[in-house]
Design a protein around this motif. Structure first.
Motif, PDB file in Angstrom:
ATOM      1  N   MET A  13       0.840  -1.192   0.000  1.00  0.00           N
ATOM      2  CA  MET A  13       0.000   0.000   0.000  1.00  0.00           C
ATOM      3  C   MET A  13       0.880   1.248   0.000  1.00  0.00           C
ATOM      4  N   ASN A  14       0.563   2.198  -0.864  1.00  0.00           N
ATOM      5  CA  ASN A  14       1.370   3.404  -0.985  1.00  0.00           C
ATOM      6  C   ASN A  14       1.275   4.279   0.261  1.00  0.00           C
ATOM      7  N   LYS A  15       2.423   4.851   0.640  1.00  0.00           N
ATOM      8  CA  LYS A  15       2.466   5.761   1.779  1.00  0.00           C
ATOM      9  C   LYS A  15       2.799   7.169   1.291  1.00  0.00           C
ATOM     10  N   TYR A  16       2.223   8.158   1.959  1.00  0.00           N
ATOM     11  CA  TYR A  16       2.410   9.554   1.588  1.00  0.00           C
ATOM     12  C   TYR A  16       2.663  10.369   2.848  1.00  0.00           C
ATOM     13  N   ARG A  17       3.313  11.511   2.668  1.00  0.00           N
ATOM     14  CA  ARG A  17       3.475  12.465   3.756  1.00  0.00           C
ATOM     15  C   ARG A  17       2.648  13.694   3.434  1.00  0.00           C
ATOM     16  N   LEU A  18       1.782  14.043   4.350  1.00  0.00           N
ATOM     17  CA  LEU A  18       0.937  15.216   4.207  1.00  0.00           C
ATOM     18  C   LEU A  18       1.420  16.282   5.182  1.00  0.00           C
ATOM     19  N   LEU A  19       1.822  17.445   4.662  1.00  0.00           N
ATOM     20  CA  LEU A  19       2.356  18.535   5.478  1.00  0.00           C
ATOM     21  C   LEU A  19       1.440  19.743   5.330  1.00  0.00           C
ATOM     22  N   ILE A  20       0.977  20.263   6.460  1.00  0.00           N
ATOM     23  CA  ILE A  20       0.055  21.397   6.440  1.00  0.00           C
ATOM     24  C   ILE A  20       0.548  22.466   7.404  1.00  0.00           C
ATOM     25  N   GLU A  21       0.559  23.704   6.924  1.00  0.00           N
ATOM     26  CA  GLU A  21       0.849  24.866   7.769  1.00  0.00           C
ATOM     27  C   GLU A  21      -0.206  25.919   7.491  1.00  0.00           C
ATOM     28  N   THR A  22      -0.838  26.437   8.549  1.00  0.00           N
ATOM     29  CA  THR A  22      -1.913  27.399   8.358  1.00  0.00           C
ATOM     30  C   THR A  22      -2.220  28.106   9.666  1.00  0.00           C
ATOM     31  N   ASN A  23      -3.108  29.102   9.621  1.00  0.00           N
ATOM     32  CA  ASN A  23      -3.608  29.704  10.846  1.00  0.00           C
ATOM     33  C   ASN A  23      -4.436  28.669  11.606  1.00  0.00           C
ATOM     34  N   ASP A  24      -4.305  28.673  12.916  1.00  0.00           N
ATOM     35  CA  ASP A  24      -5.064  27.709  13.713  1.00  0.00           C
ATOM     36  C   ASP A  24      -6.524  28.149  13.840  1.00  0.00           C
ATOM     37  N   THR A  25      -7.427  27.223  13.606  1.00  0.00           N
ATOM     38  CA  THR A  25      -8.854  27.465  13.797  1.00  0.00           C
ATOM     39  C   THR A  25      -9.470  26.241  14.452  1.00  0.00           C
ATOM     40  N   LYS A  26     -10.605  26.419  15.046  1.00  0.00           N
ATOM     41  CA  LYS A  26     -11.280  25.332  15.746  1.00  0.00           C
ATOM     42  C   LYS A  26     -11.676  24.221  14.771  1.00  0.00           C
ATOM     43  N   GLY A  27     -11.399  22.977  15.149  1.00  0.00           N
ATOM     44  CA  GLY A  27     -11.832  21.837  14.359  1.00  0.00           C
ATOM     45  C   GLY A  27     -10.924  21.451  13.211  1.00  0.00           C
ATOM     46  N   GLU A  68     -10.231  19.251  -1.832  1.00  0.00           N
ATOM     47  CA  GLU A  68     -11.119  19.196  -0.674  1.00  0.00           C
ATOM     48  C   GLU A  68     -10.428  19.708   0.585  1.00  0.00           C
ATOM     49  N   LEU A  69      -9.144  19.453   0.729  1.00  0.00           N
ATOM     50  CA  LEU A  69      -8.417  19.986   1.883  1.00  0.00           C
ATOM     51  C   LEU A  69      -8.343  21.512   1.823  1.00  0.00           C
ATOM     52  N   LYS A  70      -8.095  22.065   0.645  1.00  0.00           N
ATOM     53  CA  LYS A  70      -8.045  23.519   0.496  1.00  0.00           C
ATOM     54  C   LYS A  70      -9.387  24.160   0.842  1.00  0.00           C
ATOM     55  N   ASP A 114      -7.477  30.370   3.825  1.00  0.00           N
ATOM     56  CA  ASP A 114      -6.973  30.708   2.492  1.00  0.00           C
ATOM     57  C   ASP A 114      -5.454  30.695   2.401  1.00  0.00           C
ATOM     58  N   ASN A 115      -4.773  30.993   3.515  1.00  0.00           N
ATOM     59  CA  ASN A 115      -3.307  31.084   3.468  1.00  0.00           C
ATOM     60  C   ASN A 115      -2.625  29.748   3.738  1.00  0.00           C
ATOM     61  N   ALA A 116      -3.383  28.666   3.785  1.00  0.00           N
ATOM     62  CA  ALA A 116      -2.830  27.362   4.141  1.00  0.00           C
ATOM     63  C   ALA A 116      -1.811  26.883   3.107  1.00  0.00           C
ATOM     64  N   SER A 117      -0.726  26.291   3.617  1.00  0.00           N
ATOM     65  CA  SER A 117       0.269  25.630   2.765  1.00  0.00           C
ATOM     66  C   SER A 117       0.065  24.129   2.908  1.00  0.00           C
ATOM     67  N   ILE A 118      -0.131  23.447   1.787  1.00  0.00           N
ATOM     68  CA  ILE A 118      -0.363  21.996   1.795  1.00  0.00           C
ATOM     69  C   ILE A 118       0.656  21.336   0.876  1.00  0.00           C
ATOM     70  N   LYS A 119       1.330  20.323   1.400  1.00  0.00           N
ATOM     71  CA  LYS A 119       2.283  19.576   0.587  1.00  0.00           C
ATOM     72  C   LYS A 119       2.010  18.091   0.771  1.00  0.00           C
ATOM     73  N   LEU A 120       1.962  17.387  -0.343  1.00  0.00           N
ATOM     74  CA  LEU A 120       1.724  15.943  -0.327  1.00  0.00           C
ATOM     75  C   LEU A 120       2.813  15.282  -1.150  1.00  0.00           C
ATOM     76  N   THR A 121       3.537  14.352  -0.550  1.00  0.00           N
ATOM     77  CA  THR A 121       4.626  13.696  -1.279  1.00  0.00           C
ATOM     78  C   THR A 121       4.670  12.217  -0.949  1.00  0.00           C
ATOM     79  N   ASN A 122       5.021  11.432  -1.945  1.00  0.00           N
ATOM     80  CA  ASN A 122       5.226   9.994  -1.710  1.00  0.00           C
ATOM     81  C   ASN A 122       6.629   9.586  -2.113  1.00  0.00           C
ATOM     82  N   LYS A 123       7.498  10.581  -2.366  1.00  0.00           N
ATOM     83  CA  LYS A 123       8.864  10.270  -2.761  1.00  0.00           C
ATOM     84  C   LYS A 123       9.689   9.946  -1.526  1.00  0.00           C
TER      85      LYS A 123
END
Length: 277
Positions: free
Chosen positions: A1-15, A63-65, A70-79
């Motif tokens: 099964m493929n594995k990925y790394r999901l990296l998120i940086e953004t302003n903190d909000t509830k939930g 869907e994550l965006k 709006d200022n969220a940084s999202i990175k997804l990598t499987n390398k």
């Protein structure tokens, strides 16, 4: 099964964690590991997740965006392995350590080349069947020399450039050519003793500990975001040469640790600091 790394940086909000996890669940993805951090002073949220499964990357990112600020940084990598080029001068302890780890399969990276302004490291590098580029700095200005260094680097695949005791001050042009991609090892426990000959500086101050610092390179000499540091104890009987020899062991450990963190996508740059998850 493929594995990925999901990296998120953004302003903190509830939930945030709930909403992210919900989307991952809806895509039938498993969260193998997860780390989070919130900087209370700036309300900044950081998240690193290792996820596994099959999914449509375009739809998942969209869907994550939609549920993130709006200022969220999202990175997804499987390398798993990143390509790196190493720059070195004539000291071989840090370079040799990385070459051995690479040969042993202990480095999550492909060393695609070693570039140096000295010829003396060629035999060491070529024993590991890695391309070696020698570019002399003699009779060249720093800017002129760097043009050749940059051209040499760009001949190879790279995502990261590692300075394994590359004892040349980089110009702003070099830093801007590879923004956020240059990792350095400095033979001092920064912010003390920046610049050249830190062991002589430390000896003259009678320090009782010496150390090493691995950091991202910026235009400000030895002042980029710090990734890893360590120290060893010394005393009044140490000459500056003794300090240098003791420090070399610390240098290669710290560089290896910092590189491992970067290769595993555990380092977030935040201002002039780092968050390690």
């Amino acid at each position: 099964m493929n594995k990925y790394r999901l990296l998120i940086e953004t302003n903190d909000t509830k939930g945030l964690v709930y909403n992210i996890s919900k989307i991952l669940f809806e895509h039938n993805l498993n969260i193998d590991s997860n780390s989070e951090y919130v900087d209370d002073e700036t309300n900044q949220f950081f998240m690193r997740s290792v996820i596994s499964g099959e999914f449509n990357e375009t739809i998942l990112l969209r869907e994550l965006k939609e549920i993130l600020p709006d200022n969220a940084s999202i990175k997804l990598t499987n390398k798993v392995k990143k390509d790196i080029v190493i720059l070195a001068t004539k000291e071989m302890h840090c370079l040799g350590d990385l070459l051995i780890k690479h040969e042993a399969g202990e480095l999550d990276a492909n060393i695609t080349a070693v570039v140096s302004n000295r010829e003396s490291l060629r035999n060491l590098v070529e024993k590991f069947n890695i391309p070696f580029e020698f570019i002399s700095h003699e009779n060249l200005s720093r800017e002129e020399h760097e043009v050749f260094i940059i051209d040499a680097i760009k001949k190879y695949n790279y995502e990261l450039i590692v300075l394994a005791k590359y004892m040349r001050i980089l110009t702003p042009n070099f830093v801007q050519t590879f923004p956020g991609q240059v990792l350095n090892i400095h033979h001092s426990f920064l912010p003390a003793f920046i610049g050249a000959n830190p062991y002589k500086q430390a000896h003259s101050r009678g320090v009782k500990i010496i150390g090493a610092t691995s950091h991202w390179v910026t235009d400000d000499l030895d002042e980029g975001p710090i990734i890893a540091q360590d120290i060893t104890r010394v005393d009044h009987s140490y000459s500056w040469e003794d300090m240098r020899d003791a420090g070399r062991n610390v240098e290669k450990v710290v560089l290896s640790k910092a590189l491992d963190l970067v290769l595993k996508d555990k380092v977030f740059i935040y201002g002039n600091k780092t968050v390690i998850l």
